[in-house]
Write a protein that holds these residues in place. Structure first.
Motif, mmCIF file in Angstrom:
data_model
loop_
_atom_site.group_PDB
_atom_site.id
_atom_site.type_symbol
_atom_site.label_atom_id
_atom_site.label_comp_id
_atom_site.label_asym_id
_atom_site.label_seq_id
_atom_site.Cartn_x
_atom_site.Cartn_y
_atom_site.Cartn_z
ATOM 1 N N GLY B 188 31.616 54.493 30.115
ATOM 2 C CA GLY B 188 31.857 53.575 29.005
ATOM 3 C C GLY B 188 32.994 52.616 29.276
ATOM 4 N N LEU B 189 33.286 52.400 30.542
ATOM 5 C CA LEU B 189 34.429 51.555 30.901
ATOM 6 C C LEU B 189 33.991 50.403 31.802
ATOM 7 N N THR B 190 34.825 49.383 31.852
ATOM 8 C CA THR B 190 34.541 48.223 32.704
ATOM 9 C C THR B 190 35.847 47.602 33.164
ATOM 10 N N LEU B 191 35.848 47.054 34.373
ATOM 11 C CA LEU B 191 36.993 46.272 34.843
ATOM 12 C C LEU B 191 36.893 44.838 34.326
ATOM 13 N N ARG B 192 35.655 44.382 34.147
ATOM 14 C CA ARG B 192 35.391 43.012 33.689
ATOM 15 C C ARG B 192 36.141 41.981 34.533
ATOM 16 N N HIS B 193 36.043 42.126 35.822
ATOM 17 C CA HIS B 193 36.594 41.108 36.712
ATOM 18 C C HIS B 193 35.413 40.440 37.404
ATOM 19 N N PHE B 194 35.132 39.236 36.981
ATOM 20 C CA PHE B 194 33.928 38.566 37.453
ATOM 21 C C PHE B 194 34.240 37.219 38.087
ATOM 22 N N PRO B 195 34.813 37.231 39.284
ATOM 23 C CA PRO B 195 34.960 35.949 39.980
ATOM 24 C C PRO B 195 33.570 35.413 40.314
ATOM 25 N N GLN B 196 33.495 34.157 40.649
ATOM 26 C CA GLN B 196 32.199 33.551 40.987
ATOM 27 C C GLN B 196 31.543 34.334 42.130
ATOM 28 N N SER B 197 32.373 34.940 42.969
ATOM 29 C CA SER B 197 31.879 35.684 44.127
ATOM 30 C C SER B 197 31.525 37.127 43.809
ATOM 31 N N PHE B 198 31.551 37.507 42.539
ATOM 32 C CA PHE B 198 31.450 38.905 42.101
ATOM 33 C C PHE B 198 30.505 39.775 42.942
ATOM 34 N N GLU B 199 29.291 39.281 43.189
ATOM 35 C CA GLU B 199 28.307 40.062 43.943
ATOM 36 C C GLU B 199 28.737 40.318 45.375
ATOM 37 N N PHE B 200 29.525 39.400 45.938
ATOM 38 C CA PHE B 200 29.801 39.421 47.374
ATOM 39 C C PHE B 200 31.288 39.507 47.669
ATOM 40 N N SER B 201 32.028 40.184 46.799
ATOM 41 C CA SER B 201 33.454 40.370 47.060
ATOM 42 C C SER B 201 33.842 41.757 46.580
ATOM 43 N N THR B 202 35.012 42.204 47.047
ATOM 44 C CA THR B 202 35.397 43.601 46.850
ATOM 45 C C THR B 202 36.705 43.737 46.089
ATOM 46 N N LEU B 203 36.907 44.923 45.562
ATOM 47 C CA LEU B 203 38.147 45.210 44.840
ATOM 48 C C LEU B 203 39.381 44.936 45.709
ATOM 49 N N GLY B 204 39.368 45.424 46.934
ATOM 50 C CA GLY B 204 40.518 45.208 47.810
ATOM 51 C C GLY B 204 40.731 43.735 48.109
ATOM 52 N N GLY B 205 39.649 43.019 48.275
ATOM 53 C CA GLY B 205 39.736 41.581 48.501
ATOM 54 C C GLY B 205 40.296 40.860 47.286
ATOM 55 N N TRP B 206 39.849 41.272 46.109
ATOM 56 C CA TRP B 206 40.367 40.646 44.882
ATOM 57 C C TRP B 206 41.886 40.822 44.799
ATOM 58 N N ILE B 207 42.351 42.037 45.092
ATOM 59 C CA ILE B 207 43.792 42.309 44.959
ATOM 60 C C ILE B 207 44.574 41.573 46.052
ATOM 61 N N ALA B 208 44.041 41.589 47.261
ATOM 62 C CA ALA B 208 44.748 40.947 48.375
ATOM 63 C C ALA B 208 44.866 39.438 48.188
ATOM 64 N N THR B 209 43.955 38.855 47.400
ATOM 65 C CA THR B 209 43.954 37.389 47.245
ATOM 66 C C THR B 209 44.333 36.938 45.839
ATOM 67 N N ARG B 210 44.760 37.850 44.979
ATOM 68 C CA ARG B 210 45.076 37.500 43.584
ATOM 69 C C ARG B 210 43.916 36.750 42.938
ATOM 70 N N SER B 211 42.778 37.386 43.031
ATOM 71 C CA SER B 211 41.550 36.793 42.533
ATOM 72 C C SER B 211 41.645 36.442 41.047
ATOM 73 N N GLY B 212 41.013 35.347 40.679
ATOM 74 C CA GLY B 212 40.911 34.955 39.276
ATOM 75 C C GLY B 212 39.588 35.423 38.731
ATOM 76 N N GLY B 213 39.603 36.014 37.557
ATOM 77 C CA GLY B 213 38.398 36.694 37.120
ATOM 78 C C GLY B 213 37.783 36.148 35.868
ATOM 79 N N HIS B 214 37.243 37.061 35.114
ATOM 80 C CA HIS B 214 36.472 36.754 33.924
ATOM 81 C C HIS B 214 37.317 36.071 32.863
ATOM 82 N N PHE B 215 38.529 36.552 32.675
ATOM 83 C CA PHE B 215 39.295 36.121 31.513
ATOM 84 C C PHE B 215 40.000 34.791 31.774
ATOM 85 N N ALA B 216 39.736 33.835 30.913
ATOM 86 C CA ALA B 216 40.297 32.494 31.078
ATOM 87 C C ALA B 216 41.748 32.439 30.651
#
Lengths: 550, 550
Positions: B188-216
């Motif tokens: 019943g939980l979600t990270l809700r981090h949806f960069p445009q690359s969501f399908e083709f990117s990883t959690l570690g990559g998001w953190i290493a690059t300060r990825s921008g996500g779902h929330f505006a």
């Protein structure tokens, strides 16, 4: 401008002595608590009772106008405001006063002072308001230095620019809380950062120590309000860009936020501001016990409600503050906004409180947060730092420690910490004391519990008794998985436990970063990062304390 | 499990070719835009067209099972997914393929690979999903290394623990977006981090690059969702504590968030999660121009409303996406919550939109965000990365760059950047192109403008033409006071401008920290921090680009 001088031996200014009636009441309560007839004390120290050694170092003539070495200045800058500091002042025991106190008037002055100090191998201990309760400003730096200078930023107190459109201002590091807010008010803006030390602490100090402020949720620390920093290091100046957000590498600002003077001197900061609140909604809620209240706090935070205040106080602490009869935990809940009515959010939060068993009586009006149980607690909170001068000379130990822990571990953690500290009080003093808890801040993934302990020590050895209890508390926090500090900072007192908490390679990385910025290692030695010569081995008030047993 | 292979030359997997009808429409639109009759292209490359040099290094037998060196793997890991990467792949130009591709299956494997690489002086380039658009994963490390290995974290893809009470989970760095969300859903939980690359990117990559996500707004970057990190460095392992909040020194996590693989390999992270949204309220609002819309966004953010989506799209970009006739700017506004009805917040935001001149027609129902103008824009957003394979082989330049700037400077900044990039397009290609802007994220103190530029280049020299435009854009962003990246990261392409933006002493501190964690300097050389041997001087696709003129 003539300022009333700060007490060198207690909280506040020299005119702010606790009135006799209040002092009598505080002492009577302590006597009742510990079942003794009366508590005799010693008078506060006077300057004449100290014979400080002559300053070991002198600045060049070009800097002489920035420096003072009179006894009052050296005593004011010898300690912060911790329990141990107070005990040592009442014991007339000041082994490490700064040789000099410097008052730079510009970032250029700071750079010149650092240049001199580097060449002369003088340790520089930055000093904002001096309200540290963790040995952060004590010039106890070991024998490797030719002398010490306390670098007081009080004259760097200008608001340099206000950007009303972006709601931000460039303000100098030495600005005290009241002056900062007074300067922003004509612009209709506020920082709304109100640590308990607000009157006697500065913007630069807040940033250097990751101060915890007004907001109990969401933006709990000063960190999130920093838009850009101006820092003077021995290696040169740093100005970060004003950016609302960035993904360009590890945040430069975050390197200095919490660096406690070890990496540079924060001379100014662009801070994010907000409109003064116009809408408020507040309610005090009772719970049958602390854990029922904690469940309500968890539900409120995880629902995303973000109350400005969400302070859960256990039954005994509420009673002590005159905010209850000791049978119920109390949740002080408040919402505020400069723009939007908050009644709906409070109603939603109260629905969640009801689900967790909370009950309440409505106090009408916008001033509800100053009335009733909340009001009583608030008054006790504001007066607490002053009461130390009444209690310490009688050997009464009253101190606090604070941490954070995830919800899944909280109940066990709370029980274990309370038990270990209670046991330590008996072991140290021979009689039971008290350990109470409140939440000062809370997050969706866990609370920030803030513990208060009270014990009756022997005046002759109260410092050792306190050390024994403080070490037990720190051991318990670290063993239970908490942080050694949520917002009081590390300083010299928490250093042994900070080194257990912090991965050793992170320590190595920070010390390497320090070597790049402070090659001689003059900045606040013994705090946060090691100078190039290695650990200096000073631990302020905890020097004689036991090592962590984890 | 048999996975469909990723395209080495474009976005997505090998079965995800843009359908002919869609390709025809995309090309027709481009032809119309540039006033040309038809655009002829070249077919996508095949593996047989590449003759890669033999790997220069080999791992010891004990690690051989983790390593691959076939041509497909080496090509997939040779580039990210930037415009320049695509051009070079279509040009069959891959001068720096990794010698080896390693797939560690545990943090121990990572440690063993780093140990071998350090001894053999092999550069290690971490690879998550490989969706970098800034040269972050390109093994172009200069001549100081014996070889390169692309360290693909894809097999570190477990969810190790879920704490439903604190709403957090310990998840490995190689988890791709869809697998991560699928693993959390039963809880019943979600990270809700949806960069445009969501399908083709990883959690570690998001953190290493300060990825921008779902929330505006509010939690725009992955940063705030990190509760604790597990990092493997050449000097050893790091595990930070799970803490909801802490004030103990500079944040250890923030040192690694945004470190782009230069300081360590993020093998796992405790992430803060939330309940899946059950309440939504959305509305698209039209404004007469971009600046009127920007004013509405400023009012909404400064009122503390925190919409989940707050995407302002200029008139021309909305038209291109089929979400308008080109006369109005469009604000896509959405609120969401797992707990609380959001209609009231939307109504408050719409009041502010009205004050700024906004108008709207109501689209009823919870699916409003998929309908109408929002829906058209959303579909265009998702398809955009795929369209590169249609446009690039025809010499059509379509690229984006993104930044952040405070409100007080935004209008001038927007005008200046747009003018300078428009001019650069004419100078580089001999004909006008297009520059449009949207806000992907916004803050109380400023927006994160995201620019798209389109130009028609000559296939034979399109890479140089792109470089000229990209350099002009980067120069303009830095000269105007913005950040070289809000959430695309620095990589090799942004490095020259990052070094202007970043105070040089912060660079020195980061490089010193790197030396403590990565003494040989094998980790992603050329990115974020300098190895102990000094700058490696590679700049990926921008190697031949002009130096910044600021």
């Amino acid at each position: 401008m003539t300022r009333i001088r700060r007490k060198f031996w207690g909280w506040g200014t020299e005119d702010q002595i606790v009135p006799e009636g209040e002092a009598t009441a505080v002492l009577a309560a302590a006597a009742r608590r510990f079942g003794v007839d009366d508590l005799s004390g010693v008078p506060p120290p006077t300057e004449a009772e100290f014979a400080l050694p002559a300053p070991r170092v002198r600045v060049p003539a070009s800097l002489a106008h920035l420096v003072r070495d009179d006894i009052h200045e050296r005593l004011v800058h010898a300690y912060g405001k911790s329990f141990a500091d107070s005990v040592r002042m009442f014991a007339r025991d000041v082994p490490h006063p700064p040789d000099l106190v410097a008052y730079p008037e510009s970032p250029d002055d700071v750079a010149r002072l650092l240049e001199w100090a580097g060449g002369a191998r003088v340790a520089v201990v930055p000093f904002g308001g001096g309200s540290s309760v963790v040995g952060g400003v004590e010039p106890d730096v070991g024998p490797a230095y030719a002398g010490t200078v306390s670098l007081d930023l009080a004259r760097l107190d200008r608001i340099r620019a206000v950007d009303t459109m972006s709601r931000a201002a460039l303000m100098e590091g030495g600005l005290f809380g009241p002056a900062l807010e007074a300067g922003l008010k004509p612009h209709g803006l506020t920082l709304r950062h109100f640590p308990q030390s607000f009157e006697f602490s500065t913007l630069g100090g807040w940033i250097a120590t990751r101060s915890g402020g007004h907001f109990a949720t969401r933006h709990t620390h000063i960190d999130d309000f920093v838009e850009a920093l101006e820092v003077v290091t021995p290696a040169g100046r740093i100005e970060t860009r004003r950016l609302p957000g960035s993904g360009a590498g590890p945040s430069p600002d975050r390197l200095f936020i919490g660096s406690e003077g070890a990496l540079g001197i924060i001379t100014a900061a662009w801070m994010r501001l907000q409109a003064a609140p116009r809408f408020r909604a507040a309610q005090a809620v009772r719970f049958r016990d602390f854990h029922a209240g904690a469940e309500a706090v968890r539900l409120i935070l995880q629902a995303g409600l973000d109350p400005a205040n969400c302070r859960l106080i256990d039954a005994e602490e509420a009673r002590t503050a005159g905010a209850g009869d000791g049978t119920n935990a109390l949740l002080v809940l408040a919402f505020e906004s400069g723009h939007l009515d908050q009644a709906g959010r409070l109603a939603q939060a109260l629905d969640l409180c009801r689900a967790a068993g909370g009950t309440w009586e409505t106090v009408a009006g916008a001033e509800a947060h100053r009335a009733g149980a909340q009001g009583a607690w608030r008054e006790a909170f504001i007066r607490a730092p002053y009461h130390r001068e009444v209690l310490v000379p009688r050997g009464v130990i009253v101190d606090t420690f604070e941490t954070a822990i995830t919800w899944d571990r909280f109940a066990e953690f709370h029980a274990d910490v309370t038990a270990r500290v209670s046991r330590a009080i008996v072991e140290a003093t021979g009689r039971p004391g008290g350990v109470t808890c409140r939440f000062t801040h809370a997050y969706p993934d866990g609370p920030a519990p803030y513990f208060t302990f009270q014990a009756l020590g022997d005046r002759a050895r109260v410092l050792d008794q306190w050390r024994q209890i403080k070490a037990a508390a720190s051991d318990a926090v670290i063993a239970g998985g908490g942080t050694i500090t949520h917002h009081h900072a590390v300083g010299r007192d928490h250093d042994p436990w900070y080194r257990v908490q912090r991965p050793s390679l992170v320590g190595a990385a920070l010390s390497a970063a320090k070597a790049a910025l402070d090659p001689v290692g003059i900045l606040n030695p013994g705090v946060i990062a090691d100078p190039p010569t290695g650990p200096v081995g000073t631990r302020g008030a905890m020097a004689a304390g036991p090592a962590p047993r984890v």
